[in-house]
Design an enzyme around this catalytic site. Structure first.
Site, PDB file in Angstrom:
ATOM      1  N   LYS A 184       0.810  -1.215   0.000  1.00 60.58           N
ATOM      2  CA  LYS A 184       0.000   0.000   0.000  1.00 60.58           C
ATOM      3  C   LYS A 184       0.846   1.269   0.000  1.00 60.58           C
ATOM      4  CE  LYS A 184      -4.296  -1.447  -0.147  1.00 60.58           C
ATOM      5  NZ  LYS A 184      -5.378  -1.280   0.802  1.00 60.58           N
ATOM      6  N   ARG A 187      -5.039 -10.351   2.764  1.00 59.98           N
ATOM      7  CA  ARG A 187      -5.131 -10.246   1.306  1.00 59.98           C
ATOM      8  C   ARG A 187      -3.828  -9.656   0.787  1.00 59.98           C
ATOM      9  NH1 ARG A 187      -6.617  -6.427  -2.530  1.00 59.98           N
ATOM     10  NH2 ARG A 187      -7.742  -7.272  -4.345  1.00 59.98           N
TER      11      ARG A 187
END
Length: 270
Positions: free
Chosen positions: A214, A248
């Site tokens: 991210k 995930r």
């Protein structure tokens, strides 16, 4: 296909898109998608999450027909070749319905079933659903996101959406919650959420964490997207120790290594 949502496990990301933030274009051919699925299963993934529309900041909408053409052949091919649960990452009711009919056994929705017909489609599909928090839309979510108390607001939103799902006929044990790291959150918001995952776990639902590669780690550490593995693993461990369940990720092998070490140590304490 049934599977234990409360068991700590890894969900492998399979983006069949040309524009996802990390791996856009890498797996949007059927052959490459199958090879990647085989590798992720070998590396320890217990769920494969297939997405046909990018949700990166600023992403453009994808037409329903285009999304279906991307994901349905891949779901069918994986179901024919591998014995692994498939999650469909979508916000569209028809894609949910068609994907489950093709062999998907979970729905993963960044809009928490708020789009037209999505709640009804998910209830009718009778499969587990993951509800994610997002402030705004992918196109606008990083334009000055604002909260009073980010953890309280995210948790209250997810608690309320879960209750709405139950009232619509979705079984409580089919509901998974995702705080939505990076979706309408600044770096301080993300770090505050990361420190308070335990409060979300205490709502009593399985918690899915999506931290892989991210941009929050890019901002925190000044790392490019392909140089965020260590940070992603550190974030995963922070949330695992607070009771999160499903991770995930893009990097399945490395995440499984962390999970197996954690499990081995836990067994020694038992």
């Amino acid at each position: 296909m049934t599977f234990d949502l409360y068991k700590p496990q890894v969900m492998g990301i399979l983006n069949v898109t040309p524009d996802s933030f990390s791996d856009g274009g890498a797996f949007n051919s059927l052959d490459n998608a199958l090879k990647q699925t085989e590798q992720m299963i070998a590396d320890g993934a217990s769920i494969i999450d297939i997405g046909g529309e990018s949700t990166r900041p600023g992403a453009e909408d994808v037409a329903e027909a285009e999304e279906l053409s991307r994901v349905i052949p891949v779901i069918e091919a994986i179901r024919q070749r591998f014995d692994v649960p498939i999650s469909i990452d979508t916000t569209k009711a028809k894609v949910m319905t068609e994907a489950v009919a093709a062999g998907a056994s979970m729905i993963n929705d960044v809009c928490a079933l708020q789009e037209p017909g999505a709640l009804q489609a998910a209830a009718k599909a009778n499969v587990p659903v993951c509800l994610m928090h997002m402030q705004g839309t992918p196109r606008t979510m990083q334009v000055e996101p604002s909260y009073g108390d980010v953890a309280d607001e995210v948790n209250e939103f997810l608690r309320a959406r879960a209750q709405t799902c139950i009232e619509a006929g979705i079984a409580k044990d089919h509901i998974v919650l995702d705080p939505g790291f990076g979706f309408g959150k600044t770096l301080p918001h993300n770090l505050s959420l990361l420190a308070q995952v335990e409060a979300l776990v205490e709502l009593g639902y399985p918690v899915l964490i999506g931290l892989s590669r991210k941009s929050m780690f890019g901002k925190l550490l000044d790392r490019d997207v392909d140089d965020r593995l260590a940070a992603s693993l550190a974030g995963m461990m922070v949330t695992l120790n607070q009771g999160a369940h499903i991770f995930r990720v893009h990097d399945v092998k490395e995440t499984m290594d962390c999970l197996r070490v954690w499990q081995a140590v836990k067994e020694q304490k038992a």
